[in-house]
Design a protein around this motif. Structure first.
Motif, mmCIF file in Angstrom:
data_model
loop_
_atom_site.group_PDB
_atom_site.id
_atom_site.type_symbol
_atom_site.label_atom_id
_atom_site.label_comp_id
_atom_site.label_asym_id
_atom_site.label_seq_id
_atom_site.Cartn_x
_atom_site.Cartn_y
_atom_site.Cartn_z
ATOM 1 N N ALA A 47 0.815 -1.352 0.148
ATOM 2 C CA ALA A 47 0.025 -0.106 0.021
ATOM 3 C C ALA A 47 0.792 1.296 -0.021
ATOM 4 C CB ALA A 47 -0.894 -0.070 1.351
ATOM 5 N N GLU A 48 1.845 1.295 0.660
ATOM 6 C CA GLU A 48 2.827 2.461 0.887
ATOM 7 C C GLU A 48 3.630 2.680 -0.391
ATOM 8 O OE1 GLU A 48 5.013 1.856 4.524
ATOM 9 O OE2 GLU A 48 3.289 1.817 5.578
ATOM 10 N N GLN A 49 3.870 1.507 -1.076
ATOM 11 C CA GLN A 49 4.996 1.863 -2.231
ATOM 12 C C GLN A 49 4.180 1.596 -3.451
ATOM 13 O OE1 GLN A 49 8.129 2.606 -1.932
ATOM 14 N NE2 GLN A 49 8.052 2.526 0.424
ATOM 15 N N GLU A 50 2.883 1.724 -3.578
ATOM 16 C CA GLU A 50 2.070 1.671 -4.779
ATOM 17 C C GLU A 50 2.534 2.712 -5.901
ATOM 18 O OE1 GLU A 50 -2.731 1.703 -6.010
ATOM 19 O OE2 GLU A 50 -2.306 2.055 -3.760
ATOM 20 N N GLY A 51 2.757 2.373 -7.177
ATOM 21 C CA GLY A 51 3.290 2.921 -8.175
ATOM 22 C C GLY A 51 4.722 2.837 -8.194
ATOM 23 N N LYS A 52 5.332 2.163 -7.172
ATOM 24 C CA LYS A 52 6.842 2.292 -7.211
ATOM 25 C C LYS A 52 7.388 0.881 -7.227
ATOM 26 C CE LYS A 52 7.566 5.171 -3.652
ATOM 27 N NZ LYS A 52 8.227 5.848 -2.661
ATOM 28 N N LEU A 53 6.403 0.107 -6.519
ATOM 29 C CA LEU A 53 6.850 -1.468 -6.284
ATOM 30 C C LEU A 53 5.506 -2.225 -6.464
ATOM 31 C CD1 LEU A 53 8.899 -3.629 -5.081
ATOM 32 C CD2 LEU A 53 7.996 -2.930 -2.809
ATOM 33 N N THR A 54 5.656 -3.301 -7.207
ATOM 34 C CA THR A 54 4.840 -4.427 -7.083
ATOM 35 C C THR A 54 5.162 -5.691 -5.953
ATOM 36 O OG1 THR A 54 4.132 -3.944 -9.111
ATOM 37 C CG2 THR A 54 3.345 -5.892 -8.397
ATOM 38 N N ILE A 55 4.148 -6.023 -5.069
ATOM 39 C CA ILE A 55 4.331 -7.221 -4.331
ATOM 40 C C ILE A 55 3.372 -8.447 -4.749
ATOM 41 C CG2 ILE A 55 4.535 -8.089 -1.977
ATOM 42 C CD1 ILE A 55 5.255 -5.363 -1.292
ATOM 43 N N VAL A 87 17.739 -9.024 -8.103
ATOM 44 C CA VAL A 87 18.617 -8.016 -7.638
ATOM 45 C C VAL A 87 18.908 -8.001 -6.125
ATOM 46 C CG1 VAL A 87 18.305 -6.262 -9.524
ATOM 47 C CG2 VAL A 87 16.765 -6.058 -7.527
ATOM 48 N N LYS A 88 17.879 -8.651 -5.206
ATOM 49 C CA LYS A 88 18.124 -8.941 -3.783
ATOM 50 C C LYS A 88 17.177 -10.033 -3.426
ATOM 51 C CE LYS A 88 19.658 -6.244 -0.784
ATOM 52 N NZ LYS A 88 20.849 -6.292 -0.254
ATOM 53 N N GLN A 89 17.595 -10.853 -2.485
ATOM 54 C CA GLN A 89 16.955 -12.048 -1.809
ATOM 55 C C GLN A 89 17.117 -11.789 -0.620
ATOM 56 O OE1 GLN A 89 18.428 -16.135 -1.986
ATOM 57 N NE2 GLN A 89 16.522 -16.556 -3.270
ATOM 58 N N LEU A 90 15.859 -11.970 0.252
ATOM 59 C CA LEU A 90 15.922 -12.071 1.710
ATOM 60 C C LEU A 90 15.099 -13.227 2.215
ATOM 61 C CD1 LEU A 90 14.416 -8.422 2.252
ATOM 62 C CD2 LEU A 90 16.808 -9.073 2.476
ATOM 63 N N VAL A 91 15.834 -14.186 2.830
ATOM 64 C CA VAL A 91 15.216 -15.443 3.657
ATOM 65 C C VAL A 91 14.801 -15.246 4.987
ATOM 66 C CG1 VAL A 91 15.785 -17.962 3.834
ATOM 67 C CG2 VAL A 91 16.616 -16.496 1.784
ATOM 68 N N GLY A 92 13.741 -15.607 5.209
ATOM 69 C CA GLY A 92 13.246 -15.667 6.671
ATOM 70 C C GLY A 92 12.158 -14.291 6.946
ATOM 71 N N ALA A 93 11.415 -14.418 7.694
ATOM 72 C CA ALA A 93 10.702 -13.367 8.222
ATOM 73 C C ALA A 93 11.392 -12.158 8.495
ATOM 74 C CB ALA A 93 9.559 -13.755 9.149
ATOM 75 N N LYS A 94 11.360 -11.079 7.935
ATOM 76 C CA LYS A 94 11.996 -9.819 8.499
ATOM 77 C C LYS A 94 11.008 -8.661 8.898
ATOM 78 C CE LYS A 94 15.885 -11.512 6.635
ATOM 79 N NZ LYS A 94 16.746 -12.411 7.539
ATOM 80 N N PRO A 95 11.477 -7.727 9.805
ATOM 81 C CA PRO A 95 10.743 -6.671 10.195
ATOM 82 C C PRO A 95 10.609 -5.748 9.020
ATOM 83 C CG PRO A 95 12.801 -6.518 11.406
ATOM 84 C CD PRO A 95 12.789 -7.904 10.583
ATOM 85 N N LYS A 96 9.499 -5.039 9.034
ATOM 86 C CA LYS A 96 9.307 -4.086 7.768
ATOM 87 C C LYS A 96 10.226 -3.110 7.540
ATOM 88 C CE LYS A 96 5.800 -0.855 6.281
ATOM 89 N NZ LYS A 96 6.033 0.507 7.075
ATOM 90 N N ARG A 97 10.930 -2.572 8.416
ATOM 91 C CA ARG A 97 11.880 -1.567 8.500
ATOM 92 C C ARG A 97 13.097 -2.044 7.816
ATOM 93 N NH1 ARG A 97 12.418 -3.171 13.446
ATOM 94 N NH2 ARG A 97 14.474 -3.627 14.432
ATOM 95 N N ILE A 99 13.122 -4.724 5.625
ATOM 96 C CA ILE A 99 12.728 -5.140 4.078
ATOM 97 C C ILE A 99 12.896 -3.621 3.273
ATOM 98 C CG2 ILE A 99 10.940 -5.664 2.627
ATOM 99 C CD1 ILE A 99 9.850 -7.655 4.778
ATOM 100 N N GLU A 100 12.333 -2.530 3.855
ATOM 101 C CA GLU A 100 12.415 -1.389 3.429
ATOM 102 C C GLU A 100 13.817 -0.893 3.077
ATOM 103 O OE1 GLU A 100 8.413 1.015 4.787
ATOM 104 O OE2 GLU A 100 10.064 0.956 6.421
ATOM 105 N N LYS A 101 14.598 -1.107 4.007
ATOM 106 C CA LYS A 101 15.928 -0.662 3.925
ATOM 107 C C LYS A 101 16.755 -1.414 2.785
ATOM 108 C CE LYS A 101 20.271 -0.162 6.311
ATOM 109 N NZ LYS A 101 20.995 -1.406 7.351
ATOM 110 N N GLU A 102 16.386 -2.838 2.655
ATOM 111 C CA GLU A 102 17.322 -3.790 1.732
ATOM 112 C C GLU A 102 16.714 -3.463 0.445
ATOM 113 O OE1 GLU A 102 19.464 -6.002 2.187
ATOM 114 O OE2 GLU A 102 19.683 -5.585 4.342
ATOM 115 N N ILE A 103 15.518 -3.018 0.139
ATOM 116 C CA ILE A 103 15.100 -2.728 -1.159
ATOM 117 C C ILE A 103 15.123 -1.452 -1.663
ATOM 118 C CG2 ILE A 103 13.579 -4.782 -1.030
ATOM 119 C CD1 ILE A 103 11.105 -3.118 -0.814
ATOM 120 N N ALA A 104 15.339 -0.517 -0.934
ATOM 121 C CA ALA A 104 15.135 1.062 -1.113
ATOM 122 C C ALA A 104 15.726 1.348 -2.307
ATOM 123 C CB ALA A 104 15.520 1.730 -0.094
#
Length: 107
Positions: A47-55, A87-97, A99-104
């Protein structure tokens, strides 16, 4: 039930690899507890990244071809695709902040 779009072995290439936007793919399964914990985080991020990112979500049990293609060994796995490439892989449940930092840098 998630409001995020689901992709399958059949729709993956069209929806993910040919997307003009970066696409974060959530590889998950029904039996995966951490996957269920991550779902609301991804909903909020979408919802926050609509228009910049598809999930999108991909059930790894039901769509093993794609999971094998990208060497997904543990769940949840988040793969970020840009221009058809991981371009990026994250394994395991991560906190939102985190995830945001890793994909920014890719948004």
């Amino acid at each position: 039930m998630s409001s995020l779009q689901s992709v399958t072995d059949d729709t993956f290439d069209e929806v993910v690899l040919k997307s003009d936007l970066p696409v974060l793919v959530d590889f998950w399964a029904d039996w995966c507890g951490p996957c269920k914990m991550l779902a609301p985080v991804l909903e909020q991020l979408a919802a926050e990244q609509e228009g910049k990112l598809t999930i999108v979500k991909l059930n790894a049990d039901e769509n093993q071809e794609i999971a094998r293609r990208y060497d997904v060994m543990g769940l949840p796995t988040l793969n970020l695709y840009k221009n058809g490439e991981v371009v990026k892989q994250l394994v395991g449940a991560k906190p939102k902040r985190l995830i945001e930092k890793e994909i920014a840098e890719y948004l």
